[in-house]
Design an enzyme around this catalytic site. Structure first.
Site, PDB file in Angstrom:
ATOM      1  N   LYS A 186      23.230  -6.378   2.443  1.00  0.00           N
ATOM      2  CA  LYS A 186      23.395  -5.187   3.263  1.00  0.00           C
ATOM      3  C   LYS A 186      24.800  -4.658   3.050  1.00  0.00           C
ATOM      4  O   LYS A 186      25.585  -5.209   2.319  1.00  0.00           O
ATOM      5  CB  LYS A 186      23.156  -5.534   4.730  1.00  0.00           C
ATOM      6  CG  LYS A 186      21.695  -5.839   4.990  1.00  0.00           C
ATOM      7  CD  LYS A 186      21.500  -6.237   6.411  1.00  0.00           C
ATOM      8  CE  LYS A 186      20.044  -6.554   6.649  1.00  0.00           C
ATOM      9  NZ  LYS A 186      19.849  -7.127   7.967  1.00  0.00           N
TER      10      LYS A 186
ATOM     11  N   ARG B 193       0.799  -1.216   0.000  1.00  0.00           N
ATOM     12  CA  ARG B 193       0.000   0.000   0.000  1.00  0.00           C
ATOM     13  C   ARG B 193       0.834   1.268   0.000  1.00  0.00           C
ATOM     14  O   ARG B 193       0.497   2.220  -0.715  1.00  0.00           O
ATOM     15  CB  ARG B 193      -0.982  -0.008   1.164  1.00  0.00           C
ATOM     16  CG  ARG B 193      -0.329  -0.136   2.535  1.00  0.00           C
ATOM     17  CD  ARG B 193      -1.390  -0.237   3.595  1.00  0.00           C
ATOM     18  NE  ARG B 193      -2.207  -1.433   3.396  1.00  0.00           N
ATOM     19  CZ  ARG B 193      -3.494  -1.510   3.674  1.00  0.00           C
ATOM     20  NH1 ARG B 193      -4.122  -0.479   4.159  1.00  0.00           N
ATOM     21  NH2 ARG B 193      -4.142  -2.620   3.499  1.00  0.00           N
ATOM     22  N   THR B 194       1.921   1.314   0.766  1.00  0.00           N
ATOM     23  CA  THR B 194       2.714   2.542   0.792  1.00  0.00           C
ATOM     24  C   THR B 194       3.361   2.784  -0.565  1.00  0.00           C
ATOM     25  O   THR B 194       3.379   3.903  -1.081  1.00  0.00           O
ATOM     26  CB  THR B 194       3.776   2.468   1.899  1.00  0.00           C
ATOM     27  OG1 THR B 194       3.131   2.158   3.127  1.00  0.00           O
ATOM     28  CG2 THR B 194       4.511   3.772   2.047  1.00  0.00           C
TER      29      THR B 194
ATOM     30  N   ARG C 205      12.152   2.991   1.661  1.00  0.00           N
ATOM     31  CA  ARG C 205      11.765   2.171   2.809  1.00  0.00           C
ATOM     32  C   ARG C 205      12.873   1.167   3.040  1.00  0.00           C
ATOM     33  O   ARG C 205      13.401   0.579   2.107  1.00  0.00           O
ATOM     34  CB  ARG C 205      10.449   1.441   2.553  1.00  0.00           C
ATOM     35  CG  ARG C 205      10.183   0.371   3.610  1.00  0.00           C
ATOM     36  CD  ARG C 205       8.810  -0.190   3.529  1.00  0.00           C
ATOM     37  NE  ARG C 205       7.849   0.778   4.012  1.00  0.00           N
ATOM     38  CZ  ARG C 205       6.577   0.453   4.311  1.00  0.00           C
ATOM     39  NH1 ARG C 205       6.155  -0.774   4.181  1.00  0.00           N
ATOM     40  NH2 ARG C 205       5.744   1.368   4.757  1.00  0.00           N
TER      41      ARG C 205
ATOM     42  N   HIS D 194       7.962   6.671  10.338  1.00  0.00           N
ATOM     43  CA  HIS D 194       7.179   6.530   9.114  1.00  0.00           C
ATOM     44  C   HIS D 194       6.370   7.822   9.002  1.00  0.00           C
ATOM     45  O   HIS D 194       5.177   7.858   9.277  1.00  0.00           O
ATOM     46  CB  HIS D 194       6.262   5.303   9.230  1.00  0.00           C
ATOM     47  CG  HIS D 194       5.598   4.916   7.950  1.00  0.00           C
ATOM     48  ND1 HIS D 194       5.686   5.653   6.801  1.00  0.00           N
ATOM     49  CD2 HIS D 194       4.824   3.841   7.631  1.00  0.00           C
ATOM     50  CE1 HIS D 194       5.000   5.047   5.833  1.00  0.00           C
ATOM     51  NE2 HIS D 194       4.466   3.951   6.314  1.00  0.00           N
TER      52      HIS D 194
END
Lengths: 326, 417
Positions: A98, A70-71, A120, A148
């Site tokens: 990473k 959704r974001t 994100r 957020h």
């Protein structure tokens, strides 16, 4: 009427930040400014013509190092409705190494001349790390358990539309506060706007010294609900319910599930909110989530697009050499 | 028979083994101190070094370093270091210990710490006696705590029999988990995985009980909390063979330093609250803390230019060990003699080496120190193999002007302040 602490100056001084890494560091009037800016987009999004070529020619990259539906969609729609070229770089957590790779990825995006980067990442502080390495504005779409900010802003916009004022408003946030970046950003945002924020969770899911952030701490959900004007439920991540933090989902629901019966303890016109995705029947019952008059859950999604449009617009004004902002 | 001429360091302020500071000279032959005092004269053929009224002190003995980083140690006045077993591969066999013990000679001596358990896994005891005979000076649990109490008890019984000290990391692993910060407002605001500071006291309480049961010597490498220090204080009062160390970061910094996600402040144990920092200073003053060590762990960008929780813990501390400890002298917490007890005499005693103090018969490991000289720490220009210091841009005082290992000069360059 706008309270004096929310009045903001004209031009770039209204929001003199390069990016949006968190709510921490924003003044109340800067938050208010973003909410005001979002109103026009709420309006436009409700009409038939949902596009304004404000950011045409600009490239916005959504770099999501952590899964999101959704974001990501919300940011993509926001960018496209403003006429920008939106590129999604969805990287499954497992495939991203990473380490230097994160900085290298950021440098690569930077070299492609993005006009804004939305990030994100699963680690707290990752977005701030990248923001310090690239030339364009960076928007935090969630970093670990840190912040957020656009979620907090869209929640504030949702509340403002329904309740008008924040002063004296009692907001109860219940759920996995410890692991929640939504909770942290919301606490900062709502407390900054003057609301009374209560947080409720079992001790294992409550961060240490959270009362230092200006909230009241509750472990008893019924007590936390008493007199609440807004009830914000957080998603409980099911993998955390393997006996480490919570004995079982049904035990969690027994103490912290928002049922119709529990909602009675709050104010009679209390709003019900949830950042989604919901675990129906665990932290929130279906008949509560679907209450037409009270549940703001789909409104939150709607406000999300408007808030993200406002953020993308405001943060690219300098780059677009808009008058008063260049 | 030394190949080098005898050495006389003249015209200095000698920090004597009894704590007095006396103007005079020190003479070394064949690697050992042979004369010390006001009336000592250089003989014909001696190499003579004029200390120019600076402090003549023992070379530092640094317990619990993670890398043999000679330039950094020499800059910081360290002549011997006890190497952590957390190497790749770990120091858990005699051959690796023997190799490590030779790795710094002649101008820097490495005293390997034997891994307590095979592969530092915390379950099966390593070949400790064979490693002792290969040159290991003590036994160490490594970066981690031994979680299994039965294993720890048997380890302490064994080392007690062998007469070796166990150096342990004092944090309850079950509580710490993957935490990178101490629980509190700062960790909560930053959203970092955190663990309560009490994890330290829990580990210390258990290990003191086990060491007492086994009649063994135990040393806690970093004791950083008021509660942990109280336990050590109590154990000492009961006459147990318990000692404690600390790194300067824990008396210089609190967890406020982790703000802005600065990975150079990601240490293990994590930085504590201000009250704990004050407790560490008090414990250095009252003798609860025996040893101040650098925990030298140089880490490059591949380990540090990361999000905080993904970065490796540790700091390059060899260069700042002496000046930061001297700040406690300037603040009146301790005197100069006690500073060098913490930095040299006590660690040398723990390792059982004939160094760490200036007296006839001791090995001639000597540092000439300008205790007042100001300089600014600069992470871009460190002697260490990486500049991961949380003290970047911090003004400090105290600089090593010359360093001698076994009576032979290893460093005299007077670097610009």
């Amino acid at each position: 009427m706008t309270p004096p602490e929310y009045t903001y100056p004209d031009g770039a001084l209204a929001f003199p930040h390069r990016g949006l890494v968190g709510i921490a560091g924003l003044a109340p009037h800067e938050i208010w400014f973003l909410l005001d800016e979002a109103e026009q987009w709420v309006e436009m999004n409700r009409g038939a013509q949902k596009r304004r070529e404000l950011l045409s020619g600009l490239t916005i990259i959504n770099a999501f190092f952590e899964n999101s539906t959704r974001t990501l969609l919300s940011f993509e729609i926001a960018g496209k409705r403003l006429g920008a070229d939106v590129v999604n770089m969805a990287v499954a957590n497992s495939s991203v190494k990473k380490g230097e790779t994160l900085i290298d990825t950021a440098m690569t995006l930077n070299a492609m001349r993005a006009d804004a980067i939305v990030i994100r990442h699963a680690s707290s502080g990752a977005v701030a790390l990248i923001a310090g390495k690239v030339d364009c504005p960076v928007l935090n779409a969630g970093d670990g358990q840190h912040e957020h900010p656009t979620q907090a802003l869209l929640d504030a916009l949702t509340i403002r539309q329904a309740k008008r004022a924040f002063n004296g408003l009692r907001v109860t946030i219940c759920g996995d506060i410890l692991h929640s970046r939504v909770a942290r950003s919301n606490i900062l945002c709502l407390a900054s706007l003057g609301a009374e924020v209560r947080v409720c969770a079992p001790p294992a899911l409550m961060p240490a010294d959270i009362e230092q952030m200006g909230v009241k701490v509750f472990h008893d959900f019924d007590a936390a609900l008493k007199g609440a004007d807004v009830v914000m439920m957080l998603r409980l991540q099911l993998e955390r319910m393997e006996g480490q933090f919570i004995p079982s989902p049904r035990e969690y629901r027994h103490l912290y599930g928002l049922t119709l019966e529990r909602l009675e303890k709050a104010e009679s016109n209390a709003l019900v909110m949830h950042p989604g995705p919901m675990n129906r029947g665990i932290e929130i019952d279906s008949n509560v989530a679907d209450l037409v008059e009270r549940s703001m859950i789909t409104t939150q999604v709607e406000m999300g697009v408007a808030i993200r449009m406002a953020c993308l617009d405001v943060l690219t004004r300098k780059g677009r050499k808009q008058e008063g902002w260049a | 028979m030394s190949l080098h001429a005898p050495l006389t360091i003249t015209n200095g302020r000698l920090l004597l083994a009894d704590g007095r500071i006396e103007t005079g000279s020190i003479r070394c032959e064949a690697g050992f101190i042979t004369a010390i005092g006001a009336d000592v004269q250089a003989q014909d053929g001696d190499t003579v070094h004029d200390a120019r009224r600076s402090l003549i002190a023992p070379g530092l003995v640094d317990i619990g370093v993670f890398a043999i980083d000679k330039p950094a140690f020499h800059f910081g006045g360290v002549t011997r270091a006890a190497l952590m077993p957390d190497q790749n591969p770990p120091l858990d066999t005699p051959a690796r210990v023997r190799f490590a013990a030779q790795s710094g000679k002649p101008d820097f001596w490495v005293h390997p710490l034997a891994a307590a358990t095979q592969e530092l896994g915390g379950t099966a005891l390593a070949e400790i006696a064979m490693m002792r005979d290969a040159g290991a000076r003590a036994v160490c649990t490594g970066r981690r705590w031994v979680g299994d109490s039965g294993t720890m008890l048997r380890l302490l019984q064994y080392t007690g029999m062998l007469g070796m000290t166990v150096i342990t990391h004092a944090e309850d692993g079950g509580i710490v988990g993957n935490a990178v910060a101490t629980s509190g407002e700062m960790a909560t605001r930053l959203g970092l995985p955190s663990a309560p500071a009490q994890a330290e006291a829990l580990a210390i309480a258990r290990d003191i009980a086990l060491a007492e049961m086994a009649g063994a010597a135990i040393h806690f490498r970093n004791v950083t909390t008021a509660a942990g220090l109280d336990l050590v204080r109590g154990a000492k009062a009961r006459g147990l063979n318990v000692t404690a160390g600390v790194s300067p970061a824990y008396f210089m910094l609190s967890n406020l330093a982790i703000g802005a996600f600065r990975t150079f402040t990601h240490l293990s144990p994590a930085l504590r609250c201000e009250d704990d920092r004050q407790a560490v200073i008090a414990a250095v003053a009252d003798g609860t803390i025996d040893i101040v060590a650098s925990g030298h762990d140089p880490r490059g960008p591949e380990d540090k230019r990361l999000p905080f929780a993904d970065s490796a813990p540790g700091m390059a501390g060899a260069e700042t060990l002496l000046p930061l400890t001297l700040s406690l002298v300037r603040d009146g917490v301790i005197d100069m003699a006690r500073a060098f007890d913490l930095l040299a005499a006590n660690p040398a005693r723990l390792l059982g080496v004939n160094a760490g103090r200036l007296e006839v018969g001791a090995e001639a490991d000597i540092a000439v120190v300008d205790t007042e000289r100001p300089w600014i720490v600069n992470s871009d220009k460190m002697a260490a193999s990486a500049g991961n210091t949380p003290f970047d841009r911090q003004p400090v005082q105290g600089r090593v002007l010359a360093l001698f290992k076994g009576g032979v000069v290893v460093r005299t360059k007077k670097t610009a302040g």
